[in-house]
Design an enzyme around this catalytic site. Structure first.
Site, PDB file in Angstrom:
ATOM      1  N   TRP A  12      -9.879 -51.286  28.201  1.00 43.35           N
ATOM      2  CA  TRP A  12      -9.172 -50.557  27.148  1.00 43.35           C
ATOM      3  C   TRP A  12      -7.811 -51.185  26.852  1.00 43.35           C
ATOM      4  O   TRP A  12      -7.415 -51.326  25.690  1.00 43.35           O
ATOM      5  CB  TRP A  12      -9.037 -49.093  27.545  1.00 43.35           C
ATOM      6  CG  TRP A  12      -8.601 -48.129  26.486  1.00 43.35           C
ATOM      7  CD1 TRP A  12      -7.806 -47.038  26.674  1.00 43.35           C
ATOM      8  CD2 TRP A  12      -8.960 -48.103  25.086  1.00 43.35           C
ATOM      9  NE1 TRP A  12      -7.635 -46.343  25.494  1.00 43.35           N
ATOM     10  CE2 TRP A  12      -8.332 -46.977  24.503  1.00 43.35           C
ATOM     11  CE3 TRP A  12      -9.737 -48.934  24.284  1.00 43.35           C
ATOM     12  CZ2 TRP A  12      -8.459 -46.659  23.143  1.00 43.35           C
ATOM     13  CZ3 TRP A  12      -9.866 -48.618  22.921  1.00 43.35           C
ATOM     14  CH2 TRP A  12      -9.235 -47.499  22.373  1.00 43.35           C
ATOM     15  N   LYS A 109      -7.474 -41.501  30.563  1.00 42.85           N
ATOM     16  CA  LYS A 109      -8.107 -40.187  30.457  1.00 42.85           C
ATOM     17  C   LYS A 109      -8.416 -39.674  31.863  1.00 42.85           C
ATOM     18  O   LYS A 109      -9.369 -40.111  32.490  1.00 42.85           O
ATOM     19  CB  LYS A 109      -9.392 -40.288  29.633  1.00 42.85           C
ATOM     20  CG  LYS A 109      -9.149 -40.726  28.187  1.00 42.85           C
ATOM     21  CD  LYS A 109     -10.458 -40.938  27.442  1.00 42.85           C
ATOM     22  CE  LYS A 109     -10.218 -41.396  26.014  1.00 42.85           C
ATOM     23  NZ  LYS A 109     -11.465 -41.664  25.276  1.00 42.85           N
ATOM     24  N   LYS A 192     -14.267 -34.261  29.454  1.00 47.88           N
ATOM     25  CA  LYS A 192     -15.565 -34.713  28.945  1.00 47.88           C
ATOM     26  C   LYS A 192     -16.242 -35.681  29.912  1.00 47.88           C
ATOM     27  O   LYS A 192     -17.473 -35.826  29.897  1.00 47.88           O
ATOM     28  CB  LYS A 192     -15.409 -35.340  27.553  1.00 47.88           C
ATOM     29  CG  LYS A 192     -14.386 -36.472  27.447  1.00 47.88           C
ATOM     30  CD  LYS A 192     -14.929 -37.844  27.772  1.00 47.88           C
ATOM     31  CE  LYS A 192     -13.834 -38.889  27.700  1.00 47.88           C
ATOM     32  NZ  LYS A 192     -14.320 -40.247  28.010  1.00 47.88           N
ATOM     33  N   ASN A 257     -19.272 -43.383  33.034  1.00 50.39           N
ATOM     34  CA  ASN A 257     -19.542 -42.083  33.642  1.00 50.39           C
ATOM     35  C   ASN A 257     -21.018 -41.722  33.503  1.00 50.39           C
ATOM     36  O   ASN A 257     -21.652 -41.254  34.448  1.00 50.39           O
ATOM     37  CB  ASN A 257     -18.669 -41.005  32.988  1.00 50.39           C
ATOM     38  CG  ASN A 257     -17.213 -41.130  33.372  1.00 50.39           C
ATOM     39  OD1 ASN A 257     -16.795 -40.729  34.446  1.00 50.39           O
ATOM     40  ND2 ASN A 257     -16.424 -41.724  32.480  1.00 50.39           N
TER      41      ASN A 257
END
Length: 332
Positions: A12, A109, A192, A257
């Site tokens: 990222w 995150k 999430k 994930n």
């Protein structure tokens, strides 16, 4: 043109450095691994984290934290969530490397594993004089780096700050929206990951699209309940940083994930799974912390609780379906 330091040369951080370079900003990318930086500088490739993507000659690289942060207008914090506190502390100890007008942008995150704080809270505590913003949404690095159209959210308490971040990152292929609900934007991006793990487990067990649809919709209910209890706005979770990020992370081939969940669903242990994924699986730590937050705020989160028992309580995978499907009957 702004001077921007990107702290973290993972997938990222590298993708965002490319976006910033495309916008003609002066960008320096930092990693704490000297060998990694030497590889980036020499090959203009980052095969470990972003294979197949060429890096422009205009990008600069360093393994010196002070050099990466020196006199920057924006500092993008792109290290994994568990490392943010440590790196922020190292930056704060450098003294006057950048001024009070430098905007710190959190793009990780997750939660701090020690305090359960959100990333922006850690940065605000470490740099009380500096504005802090959050950048989050459905944005896999693999696609952003290849200029595939993406929409994302810049969040900050101050409107001028979030507008500045919006302008910093906006390109013809990256549409940036603004949102003043920093808590909601961060919680959506963190929670999430738990459901992405659960989605992967379902597919690993042989379940299908019906199961995933149920998981996403009921899981979103849990996220909203906890978010509101923590002061976030419900509507934030139905936007890009909530529902949008939830959909892409549960269903994408790029989601580490989900990949980890699939392997768990096929019967492997967590210790066996994590080395195979090769990068940080944020949902594991998020599950542990969300369980504690649900207890603290007295919020009913059955999916999250089930995931917690699978990862940390020894609940066999084969018992997951029965535990969730045979809960007490209730209205939607």
């Amino acid at each position: 043109m702004a001077k921007v330091g990107v702290i973290g040369a993972g997938s990222w951080g590298t993708a965002l450095a490319l976006v910033l370079d495309e916008n003609k900003h002066q960008v320096i990318l930092w990693s704490n691994e000297a060998e990694h930086i030497a590889e980036l500088r020499q090959t203009r490739l980052n095969p470990r984290f972003l294979p197949g993507v060429s890096l422009p000659e205009s990008l600069a690289y360093t393994d010196n934290l002070a050099e990466a942060a020196a006199a920057v207008d924006f500092l993008v914090m792109a290290v994994p969530s568990h490392a943010v506190r440590s790196v922020a502390g190292q930056l704060a100890a450098l003294n006057d490397t950048f001024g009070p007008d430098t905007v710190l942008i959190s793009v990780a995150k997750g939660f701090d594993p020690q305090s359960y704080q959100r990333m922006s809270e850690i940065l605000a505590a470490a740099f009380p004089q500096n504005p802090v913003a959050v950048f989050s949404g459905p944005s896999h690095a693999e696609e952003v780096s290849r200029r595939i159209p993406t929409a994302i959210v810049a969040a900050a308490a101050d409107e001028a700050v979030m507008r500045a971040v919006q302008e910093l990152f906006s390109t013809p292929n990256l549409r940036v929206y603004t949102n003043s609900d920093v808590t909601g934007v961060e919680l959506g991006g963190s929670l999430k990951n738990i459901l992405a793990l659960a989605s992967g487990i379902c597919y690993g067990m042989g379940c299908g699209d019906n199961t995933e649809a149920a998981l996403i919709t009921r899981g979103l209910k849990e996220i909203v309940r906890l978010g509101q209890a923590m002061g976030a706005k419900a509507e934030t979770f139905y936007g890009l940083s909530g529902l949008g990020d939830l959909v892409v992370t549960c269903g994408s081939q790029h989601s580490r994930n989900r990949q980890a969940g699939v392997l768990l669903g096929q019967g492997q242990s967590l210790d066996e799974v994590l080395p195979q994924v090769g990068m940080v699986v944020e949902g594991v730590n998020a599950t542990k912390i969300a369980h504690q937050l649900a207890v603290r705020y007295q919020v009913d989160m059955p999916l999250t609780e089930c995931m917690y028992q699978v990862l940390f309580g020894g609940l066999p995978i084969e018992e997951v379906r029965e535990r969730l499907m045979l809960r007490d009957k209730k209205p939607e």
